[in-house]
Write a protein that holds these residues in place. Structure first.
Motif, mmCIF file in Angstrom:
data_model
loop_
_atom_site.group_PDB
_atom_site.id
_atom_site.type_symbol
_atom_site.label_atom_id
_atom_site.label_comp_id
_atom_site.label_asym_id
_atom_site.label_seq_id
_atom_site.Cartn_x
_atom_site.Cartn_y
_atom_site.Cartn_z
ATOM 1 N N ALA A 203 0.768 -1.206 0.070
ATOM 2 C CA ALA A 203 -0.159 0.023 0.061
ATOM 3 C C ALA A 203 0.854 1.468 -0.046
ATOM 4 O O ALA A 203 2.034 1.212 0.470
ATOM 5 C CB ALA A 203 -0.883 0.097 1.230
ATOM 6 N N TYR A 204 0.352 2.283 -0.513
ATOM 7 C CA TYR A 204 1.035 3.399 -0.451
ATOM 8 C C TYR A 204 0.356 4.912 -0.296
ATOM 9 O O TYR A 204 -0.887 4.746 -0.713
ATOM 10 C CB TYR A 204 2.096 3.552 -1.732
ATOM 11 C CG TYR A 204 1.682 3.832 -3.324
ATOM 12 C CD1 TYR A 204 1.137 2.573 -3.822
ATOM 13 C CD2 TYR A 204 1.336 4.972 -3.738
ATOM 14 C CE1 TYR A 204 0.351 2.666 -4.863
ATOM 15 C CE2 TYR A 204 0.892 5.139 -4.896
ATOM 16 C CZ TYR A 204 0.062 3.889 -5.671
ATOM 17 O OH TYR A 204 -0.476 4.156 -6.675
ATOM 18 N N ASN A 205 0.689 5.578 -0.061
ATOM 19 C CA ASN A 205 0.219 7.088 -0.027
ATOM 20 C C ASN A 205 -0.995 7.183 0.816
ATOM 21 O O ASN A 205 -2.223 7.577 0.272
ATOM 22 C CB ASN A 205 0.039 7.794 -1.346
ATOM 23 C CG ASN A 205 1.179 8.524 -2.062
ATOM 24 O OD1 ASN A 205 2.230 8.368 -1.115
ATOM 25 N ND2 ASN A 205 1.256 8.793 -3.309
ATOM 26 N N ILE A 206 -1.341 6.386 1.803
ATOM 27 C CA ILE A 206 -2.595 6.117 2.432
ATOM 28 C C ILE A 206 -3.194 7.356 3.038
ATOM 29 O O ILE A 206 -2.317 8.278 3.689
ATOM 30 C CB ILE A 206 -2.435 5.302 3.447
ATOM 31 C CG1 ILE A 206 -1.612 3.682 3.044
ATOM 32 C CG2 ILE A 206 -3.755 4.891 4.251
ATOM 33 C CD1 ILE A 206 -1.525 2.774 4.297
ATOM 34 N N GLY A 207 -4.251 7.989 2.346
ATOM 35 C CA GLY A 207 -5.136 8.975 2.749
ATOM 36 C C GLY A 207 -4.422 10.356 2.386
ATOM 37 O O GLY A 207 -5.124 11.432 2.627
ATOM 38 N N PHE A 231 -9.350 6.474 0.898
ATOM 39 C CA PHE A 231 -8.858 5.815 -0.415
ATOM 40 C C PHE A 231 -7.407 5.330 -0.404
ATOM 41 O O PHE A 231 -6.603 6.142 0.114
ATOM 42 C CB PHE A 231 -8.975 6.935 -1.681
ATOM 43 C CG PHE A 231 -8.086 6.643 -2.740
ATOM 44 C CD1 PHE A 231 -8.450 5.409 -3.297
ATOM 45 C CD2 PHE A 231 -7.088 7.485 -3.335
ATOM 46 C CE1 PHE A 231 -7.672 5.237 -4.657
ATOM 47 C CE2 PHE A 231 -6.298 7.219 -4.535
ATOM 48 C CZ PHE A 231 -6.633 6.042 -5.368
ATOM 49 N N THR A 232 -7.277 4.016 -0.479
ATOM 50 C CA THR A 232 -6.102 3.199 -0.313
ATOM 51 C C THR A 232 -5.609 2.919 -1.482
ATOM 52 O O THR A 232 -5.893 1.688 -2.022
ATOM 53 C CB THR A 232 -6.219 2.302 0.946
ATOM 54 O OG1 THR A 232 -6.400 3.015 2.104
ATOM 55 C CG2 THR A 232 -4.653 1.804 1.385
ATOM 56 N N PRO A 233 -4.372 3.327 -2.330
ATOM 57 C CA PRO A 233 -3.916 2.688 -3.463
ATOM 58 C C PRO A 233 -2.875 1.683 -3.144
ATOM 59 O O PRO A 233 -2.158 1.888 -1.911
ATOM 60 C CB PRO A 233 -3.254 3.852 -4.202
ATOM 61 C CG PRO A 233 -2.891 4.993 -3.364
ATOM 62 C CD PRO A 233 -3.833 4.537 -1.953
#
Lengths: 347, 347, 347, 347
Positions: A203-207, A231-233
């Motif tokens: 996961a990355y850039n959470i939030g 939104f979690t990419p």
């Protein structure tokens, strides 16, 4: 014939534009520009395009390019396209920008999330968010189109019917999205180095991912209320494809999967590029591999009164270059699927 | 319109036929058969084809199928197609067989390597080996076409110019070939189970692969002498693509890469689907991913007086279904690239 | 306890050294250096090592490092280690260099292929080529070890028995080698960008790869005659593993697979890290994934009187860091498999 | 030495048991059974284990096996182990069952979700859920251990601290989990055929996956209230690894990431196999590849007052065989990390 120019043609979205446009029956590619490959034959940089394009990359000389083009695609990093788009618009050309600079109704939102001052705020205000299934009518008469981001495309199409029909408690929206590595572009970065992301998952850039405000802008308009999402990419060890898994609690506690699917079937009944999967089947990213489709499936879970929507696209096609060409078709009054109606590869 | 039937439409070569034929401007798919999926909508089995084919799989009822078709593609395991091909030919239909049953000039060679008795030896004798770049003229007037194997296609095209020009010592020919996993088909097999072949690499069937006699038959005709090769196939953790690395010692000790490349450029100068790479660049399998091209590059090594040829195809397209359609185009007098002139995906 | 220093600890071979050495019962990692990550905790750069190493990366201060170490591993690009190795040797320390600088008996060969002047030619002359199965006795008493390249390790071990026994016509040797992407290191490069090499396959550096002279040096010694080979490396879409397919014509035309295998079994009968596969089975790279083994299988082909040898290693272990530790064990009189006797992961 | 028997040794969890146990300093593998490979040498089936195990697979003769073993691992499909476990327990042996049959406090829940009648309900009631970090004390004195499922392990460890501290609104729990393909086992299935799942991504069993009741049982005990979750599993194109992304709304609206992380650090302060990542870094599956660790990171999102937890394990190790050995160590009074304290591979 429509004369087309591609600014930034040697990134992944640029070369996808070339793949489709070189076969588009109404298009002539008039010029391709690139900072890194000036004067090199395009087909020597991307040998897969040999036989399909016989141009060399030009330096970015806007006047020269604009003189021979009816429409410009800008496939540039955010912040970089503003100058090009401004100049092209000033000459009355149509522009489809594949970056983030013209996606926002409110320039301040852009500036806050992208940490950059907008150079053409007036133009940004008039630009249309180029998601044809939602904004077709505005697109028709626009000059500048802000082509949607890849994640937002999958998510907005995945939620539009439910939001329009007021089915979901918008404060419960959670989006868990997964993307192939080509979404990170062609620029070098340790995160996209083969040995670092193969056989790996993160996961990355959470939030804090920059697609968040874009998603919220469009979902809010559909829901006619302010929407704020989690939104979690995630980065998936594959080249192409986005799958968004969307969770929402429902107002109605007396529904089922089939009833919800019917809302989707009805909403998208005239859309060639959106396919609704039958109950019990969920879309896989390979169903749309290399194609301009967005496939959607869903499941109602009576145990939790939630709906789980699964929406897939090819991030480089419906999530970028295919959608841009779909927008071009609309702008020029062509049937929307011209040059885009190919099935995905399987396997 | 050409009415087409596909027998065995739910394997990987079958579904590739559907992908291309459903978009072919001169073709109507009249029927698809499958043993495993009778009465199921094709687009439910392969949802990527939704919007492109609206047929259900039929039981294999030959009379019914032949009645509505001008040409039959048989995408069946070797040994199984003979009956179908025989019946179709008896009714005067054209048949393109994607299996091995009609590839051999001498039925005894087939029987020796495939350990099976041929049921239609007379028909086999008249069948043409469907490699258009080599046998275009015979294909035009044939009724039954034995569509080449995937490895042989890459290898024969990779060697034809050198053999025709008598450049190589044929007794030194060594072929080290690498294939993606889709070459193993859609049937279940531990060797093609994801966790067994991902992040793994192996050689298999060393010296005994059944494509060997097919390769030798064609190379011998090109060289006008008996050719016997070392052929080692490898399984690569990717879905599509074949790369053959071919080693040969040369008669001439006074040559260079450019001179050898010129022989290839000349030999293939009218061929749309063969692309010769410039000196210093070798083809990668992704240059042809999903497309009908065969890309070839080579290097002369003065230290050993050997030439090393690299030839790549997509095993499911030029190595199977794309080539089959190319053959159909020839059979029906259409421009050879009709329905096949698409560039590969990148990335 | 042996006090160990690792110079260049944040590349892939560096971190493999840490993985094994942090568990080695006779070793204490005394210092790790890195140009890019000075003062950062090693376990923050490679979180997989958390709980196993509690050091921060040091700047490269040789005096400081040498003062606390009995042996130095240099995991640096070629050309860069010479200074470090020279200084360490001057202080009487043992050095195991994982680069190419100390692999050549003749410094001129190095200089010709690597286009760089050697700074410590005297030391290079005294250095030992660290392939334990071939040079164990010289390694014992050496000060500087040139740890073999990954391709050469798989190839030399794969050919040693045949060459020693004079079985092959050396002028016919052809080596088709395939490597996972980690062999390209951790430095950024478009060739190793995920979307460029996933689902792709290519040959590179045909006839000019820098491992060629290293291979020829060792094969020549084994064969007691000058050997010149064709060597073609390929890049495979997987992280780890090398598979070398080796072709050779035989002098003897009256042999078979079993007889040839017996030569290998005998040659390697006391070697823990070399495993000979039985007739009819060839090694796969996953059999050695993450381990220090070299697995070898072969096939005699009576049709062509050639032997085809398949040799696999993990390029980062037996092809680099594992072998380096094996060398260290020899240097310090430890049982050779200490800290290295783990099976590969499957799946 | 502990004498160990493995029933069902030729599946993926079986061979992972062999990988670790063959190197465990206190263990002797006394027997391995397999239905499919009776009398075949284990190292011929899994050549990576050559040099580490010198046994042939036995038919499943329980009396014979139990006579020589102190503990039995059953690595069988659910429903199949009950008979073996019952017999072993009757002879007073310890049993660690890697399937689902002994994971449930209430046999009726098992029977409802698995659609099968339990054959040893009394034994099932006494069995302990073998998650050491949560149930260490009960494990010590148990006879039969129900080894946790792979998804549940990552999820329960990822949520335990928050639930114990009453931080989350349990009715908001959403778990979006992603698994590598080895989780599907070694049995043949089109869903795990390489060409079907490579370069592909899908959700499956939405709302109905059988790990759901196991997750809810354990979360409910931790939260001391009934917990019902949304659990969506996904299939990722990689061999090993699970990443669970967990969403929960918080009671407290005045917190931050660091404060939440401190709850985790405190909860797991004595746990070797749980590693908490610092703020701003999230675990990737490769950090635990091949190892017995569970890595956890989290992010508080003030925009939505949700916490997003990311928890990763290797599904075959901490999610199956490694955890089973950890349980064995506890049962036999050994230090818990014996035979398991290895770092993950990188890359």
């Amino acid at each position: 014939m429509i004369n087309v120019g591609i600014v930034g043609a040697t990134g992944y979205t640029g070369t996808e534009l070339v793949r489709f446009l070189s076969r588009h029956p109404q298009v002539r590619i008039a010029g391709v520009t690139s900072q890194s490959y000036v004067d090199q034959r395009y087909a020597d940089i991307f040998p897969n395009t040999e036989r399909f394009i016989d141009l060399a990359c030009e330096e970015q000389d806007l006047d020269k390019l604009l003189a021979k083009c009816d429409v410009i695609f800008t496939a540039l990093p955010h912040g970089v396209s503003m100058e090009v788009v401004g100049a092209a618009a000033a000459k009355g050309k149509k522009v489809i920008d594949l970056g983030a600079d013209y996606r926002f109704d409110d320039v301040r939102v852009y500036e806050e999330w992208y940490k950059i001052e907008h150079k053409t705020p007036e133009l940004a205000k008039k630009a249309v968010y180029g998601l044809p299934e939602i904004h077709r009518d505005e697109i028709k008469n626009s000059q500048v189109i802000g082509n949607p981001g890849c994640y937002p495309t999958s998510i907005i199409l995945g939620l539009a019917p439910l939001l329009k029909h007021g089915q979901v408690k918008v404060e419960t929206l959670i989006i868990d999205a997964k993307s192939g590595v080509s979404g990170g572009g062609r620029g070098l970065n340790l995160a996209f180095h083969y040995a670092e992301c193969n056989e790996n998952l993160k996961a990355y850039n959470i939030g804090v991912h920059r697609h968040t405000p874009e998603i919220e802008q469009e979902l809010s308009k559909l829901a006619r209320t302010d929407v704020r999402v989690s939104f979690t990419p995630h980065l998936i060890p594959m080249t192409r494809g986005i799958l968004s898994t969307i969770y929402a609690s429902l107002h109605n506690i007396d529904t089922d999967t089939e009833e919800l699917l019917n809302i989707y079937r009805d909403f998208y009944k005239d859309e060639f590029f959106v396919r609704i999967h039958p109950e019990g089947r969920y879309p896989q990213t390979k169903y749309v591999y290399g194609s301009n489709f967005c496939d959607i499936g869903l499941q109602y879970d009576p145990r939790t009164n939630r709906v789980i929507v699964v929406s897939v696209i090819d991030n480089l096609v419906k999530g970028a270059s295919g959608q841009a060409i779909q927008n071009m078709n609309i702008l020029f009054g062509l049937p929307e699927k011209t040059g885009l109606d190919y099935p995905a590869l399987w396997p």
